[in-house]
Motif scaffolding. Structure first.
Motif, PDB file in Angstrom:
ATOM      1  N   ARG A  19      -8.159  -7.347   4.615  1.00 27.70           N
ATOM      2  CA  ARG A  19      -7.566  -7.618   3.303  1.00 27.70           C
ATOM      3  C   ARG A  19      -6.683  -6.445   2.866  1.00 27.70           C
ATOM      4  N   LEU A  20      -7.138  -5.225   3.127  1.00 27.29           N
ATOM      5  CA  LEU A  20      -6.357  -4.048   2.760  1.00 27.29           C
ATOM      6  C   LEU A  20      -5.017  -4.025   3.495  1.00 27.29           C
ATOM      7  N   LYS A  71      -3.364  -6.623   4.495  1.00 24.28           N
ATOM      8  CA  LYS A  71      -2.520  -7.661   3.878  1.00 24.28           C
ATOM      9  C   LYS A  71      -1.905  -7.143   2.584  1.00 24.28           C
ATOM     10  N   ILE A  72      -2.703  -6.449   1.799  1.00 25.63           N
ATOM     11  CA  ILE A  72      -2.199  -5.889   0.543  1.00 25.63           C
ATOM     12  C   ILE A  72      -1.080  -4.895   0.808  1.00 25.63           C
ATOM     13  N   ASP A 100       2.058  -6.713   1.736  1.00 21.34           N
ATOM     14  CA  ASP A 100       2.667  -7.363   0.572  1.00 21.34           C
ATOM     15  C   ASP A 100       3.366  -6.344  -0.329  1.00 21.34           C
ATOM     16  N   LEU A 101       2.733  -5.189  -0.525  1.00 17.24           N
ATOM     17  CA  LEU A 101       3.335  -4.163  -1.380  1.00 17.24           C
ATOM     18  C   LEU A 101       4.577  -3.548  -0.730  1.00 17.24           C
ATOM     19  N   ASP A 112       1.837  -7.822 -10.656  1.00 19.40           N
ATOM     20  CA  ASP A 112       1.173  -8.242  -9.421  1.00 19.40           C
ATOM     21  C   ASP A 112       0.950  -7.044  -8.497  1.00 19.40           C
ATOM     22  N   SER A 113       1.935  -6.159  -8.438  1.00 19.75           N
ATOM     23  CA  SER A 113       1.800  -4.959  -7.608  1.00 19.75           C
ATOM     24  C   SER A 113       0.654  -4.087  -8.092  1.00 19.75           C
ATOM     25  N   LEU A 136      -2.670  -5.717  -7.135  1.00 19.91           N
ATOM     26  CA  LEU A 136      -2.961  -5.509  -5.715  1.00 19.91           C
ATOM     27  C   LEU A 136      -3.346  -4.061  -5.434  1.00 19.91           C
ATOM     28  N   GLU A 184      -6.924  -3.628  -6.421  1.00 18.87           N
ATOM     29  CA  GLU A 184      -7.785  -4.258  -5.429  1.00 18.87           C
ATOM     30  C   GLU A 184      -7.860  -3.392  -4.169  1.00 18.87           C
ATOM     31  N   GLY A 185      -6.729  -2.849  -3.763  1.00 20.25           N
ATOM     32  CA  GLY A 185      -6.694  -1.987  -2.587  1.00 20.25           C
ATOM     33  C   GLY A 185      -7.551  -0.747  -2.775  1.00 20.25           C
TER      34      GLY A 185
END
Length: 75
Positions: free
Chosen positions: A14-15, A17-18, A21-22, A31-32, A35, A38-39
Motif C-alpha cells: 500500500r505504501l 502505491k501511495i 500516486d504522489l 487528497d495528497s 495519502l 496514510e503513508g
C-alpha cells in the motif's frame, strides 16, 4: 485505512502505491495530504513489525553446547 491489522507485506504494498500516486503529481492538495497521512501511519506500522521481528531474533541465543536456545523475551 486501519493499518493496525495489516501485515508487513500488505503495508509495504500500500505504501508503494501511495508513493507512486504522489509522485505523479496530479492529485488535489487535500487528497495528497490524506495519502501522506496514510503513508505516515503505514511507515509506523512497518517499523513496529520490524521491531517485533528483531526482538524475536534477539531471543535466540547460543546455549552451552553452541546450539541455539530460545529464551523468554522480557518486555
Amino acid at each position: 485505512m486501519n493499518t493496525e491489522k495489516l501485515s508487513y507485506e500488505e503495508a509495504i504494498e500500500r505504501l508503494n502505491k501511495i508513493v507512486n500516486d504522489l509522485e505523479k503529481g496530479n492529485l488535489p492538495l487535500a487528497d495528497s495530504l490524506e495519502l501522506f497521512e496514510e503513508g505516515t501511519a503505514l511507515m509506523k506500522r512497518c517499523t513496529e513489525l520490524l521491531d517485533q521481528a528483531e526482538q524475536k531474533v534477539v531471543m535466540l541465543k547460543k546455549g552451552a553446547d553452541g546450539a541455539p536456545v530460545e529464551l523468554p523475551f522480557e518486555e
